[in-house]
Design an enzyme around this catalytic site. Sequence first.
Site, PDB file in Angstrom:
ATOM      1  N   LYS A  24      -6.496 -37.327  34.005  1.00 37.52           N
ATOM      2  CA  LYS A  24      -7.063 -36.610  32.863  1.00 37.52           C
ATOM      3  C   LYS A  24      -8.585 -36.583  32.808  1.00 37.52           C
ATOM      4  O   LYS A  24      -9.229 -37.612  32.960  1.00 37.52           O
ATOM      5  CB  LYS A  24      -6.558 -37.254  31.565  1.00 37.52           C
ATOM      6  CG  LYS A  24      -5.087 -37.046  31.324  1.00 37.52           C
ATOM      7  CD  LYS A  24      -4.719 -37.682  30.015  1.00 37.52           C
ATOM      8  CE  LYS A  24      -3.243 -37.508  29.699  1.00 37.52           C
ATOM      9  NZ  LYS A  24      -2.885 -38.378  28.572  1.00 37.52           N
ATOM     10  N   GLY A  52      -7.631 -50.530  37.704  1.00 32.14           N
ATOM     11  CA  GLY A  52      -6.464 -49.652  37.578  1.00 32.14           C
ATOM     12  C   GLY A  52      -5.889 -49.189  38.906  1.00 32.14           C
ATOM     13  O   GLY A  52      -5.786 -49.960  39.858  1.00 32.14           O
ATOM     14  N   ARG A  97      -4.839 -61.009  38.798  1.00 35.56           N
ATOM     15  CA  ARG A  97      -5.511 -61.434  37.568  1.00 35.56           C
ATOM     16  C   ARG A  97      -5.476 -62.951  37.389  1.00 35.56           C
ATOM     17  O   ARG A  97      -6.379 -63.527  36.780  1.00 35.56           O
ATOM     18  CB  ARG A  97      -4.888 -60.740  36.354  1.00 35.56           C
ATOM     19  CG  ARG A  97      -5.388 -59.316  36.191  1.00 35.56           C
ATOM     20  CD  ARG A  97      -4.748 -58.639  35.015  1.00 35.56           C
ATOM     21  NE  ARG A  97      -5.490 -57.441  34.630  1.00 35.56           N
ATOM     22  CZ  ARG A  97      -5.089 -56.596  33.693  1.00 35.56           C
ATOM     23  NH1 ARG A  97      -3.957 -56.799  33.040  1.00 35.56           N
ATOM     24  NH2 ARG A  97      -5.814 -55.543  33.395  1.00 35.56           N
ATOM     25  N   GLY A 113      -8.362 -50.221  30.968  1.00 39.94           N
ATOM     26  CA  GLY A 113      -9.036 -49.633  29.805  1.00 39.94           C
ATOM     27  C   GLY A 113     -10.390 -50.278  29.535  1.00 39.94           C
ATOM     28  O   GLY A 113     -11.357 -49.594  29.180  1.00 39.94           O
TER      29      GLY A 113
HETATM   30  C1  3PG Z   1      -4.524 -54.289  30.358  1.00 42.87           C
HETATM   31  O1  3PG Z   1      -3.587 -54.555  31.108  1.00 42.87           O
HETATM   32  O2  3PG Z   1      -5.108 -53.194  30.375  1.00 42.87           O
HETATM   33  C2  3PG Z   1      -5.025 -55.361  29.438  1.00 42.87           C
HETATM   34  O3  3PG Z   1      -4.372 -56.558  29.645  1.00 42.87           O
HETATM   35  C3  3PG Z   1      -4.949 -54.912  27.997  1.00 42.87           C
HETATM   36  O4  3PG Z   1      -3.625 -54.640  27.642  1.00 42.87           O
HETATM   37  P1  3PG Z   1      -3.316 -53.618  26.455  1.00 42.87           P
HETATM   38  O5  3PG Z   1      -3.736 -52.257  26.952  1.00 42.87           O
HETATM   39  O6  3PG Z   1      -1.850 -53.726  26.180  1.00 42.87           O
HETATM   40  O7  3PG Z   1      -4.171 -54.036  25.277  1.00 42.87           O
HETATM   41 MG    MG Z   2      -3.855 -51.075  29.103  1.00 44.16          MG
END
Ligand code: 3PG
Ligand code: MG
Length: 420
Positions: free
Chosen positions: A206, A375, A40, A398
């Site tokens: 899921k 992810g 990142r 997310g």
């Molecule tokens: C992540 O790692 O998904 C983002 O940096 C957002 O983090 P968070 O889900 O804690 O808001």
């Molecule tokens: Mg997250």
Amino acid sequence: MAKLSVNDLNVAQRRVFVRVDYNVPMEERGGEMVITDATRIKETLQTLRLLIEKQAKIILAAHLGRPKGKREPTMSLRPVAGKLSEMLGRPVAFVDDCIGEKVDKAAAALKPGEILLLENVRYYNEEEANDAAFAQKLASIAEVYVNDAFGAAHRAHASTEGVPRGVASRAGQCAAGLLMERELKYLGHELDNPARPFVVILGGAKVSDKIKVIDRLLEKAGVILIGGAMAYTFQLALGQKVGKSLVEPDKTGLALSALEKAKARGAQFLLPVDNIIADAVNTGKLNKKGKPILEFRNPRVNAQPNIPDEAEGLDIGPATSARYAEIIHQAKTILWNGPMGVFEDPRFAAGTLAVARAVVHATEKNGAKSIIGGGDSVTALNQAGLGEKVTFMSTGGGASLEFLEGKVLPGVAALTEQSP
Ligand code: 3PG
Ligand code: MG
């Protein structure tokens, strides 16, 4: 409408507030927090180099973890300043707060081309609450706003939403960074009109996490390949036995309606034809979260529709891997999100690896555009040393899912529209 780009900004001598997603994995080693994956950080370097070249005064803001308004020392961004400095080959100043006098001073002292990283914005509860007064304090040091934090763009927090609104309210420009633009391009435009065949591969635990993505992509994709534990919810919905596999029994209705929708659209919707199963044995020990630790014994191929009562499905089987690989090889566009099995355990990594290799093969041999939706699938690809061999890997978790669902991301919505 397209958003203003960092490319379009005139930022010479001006203070630019850049929101980045430096929420990187860390590990404690000898009393120090060490970054275990700097992807990142690396992905923002292009934007930072551009701003340096344009002679901007750069102020970086980010969150790390979920400290819930406390100064949690293990969630300090200080180690990130060191890492960034090393990667950029120039100094990165750090201030151990994100608002207040210290910050004002450090920001005022910046010379063109210099960089300052602020401390974790989530040390204040006001960040996640998107508190107006807090956002105003953050915004007060900046003349221009750039958002390069795609991974946090699904959050309507002060640094992602309140600050750009504040900067815009005094006619300051708010632009997308180069990483943000790449993410929106690959997860957005590229999938709007995909070259066909368009193959979507979905895995993970899921159905509920992925159902909206399935729903939306069914409009476009010719083929959807399902793996991971979510496959067992589909199998349960079809009346098969799933043994001790991870399932969401209350989501079988959703699973069935996805299958029906696929049929109505003439899309192929494929479920595993075989699995790797193992006997789940309770070790009597508890993990950090107080849950019983299971041990998986006697891993084996299960080639029939039902999984035995004492066993758990943990990966797709060899026949499924071969079938999926063959389909992936023909693809011209691929979207992959979610592993096919518990790939952290080498005994259950073969399915995910087979898919990873097939995706790379299609990219190299068939000219496919391969887009990895962030992810765990990114982790799996990197683990296999194949991360450089796909077209695009998202830095969002997310955020990429919500964007693929077709949601408007608040961090994007807050940016200035490009003038026509
Ligand atoms: C992540 O790692 O998904 C983002 O940096 C957002 O983090 P968070 O889900 O804690 O808001
Ligand atoms: Mg997250």
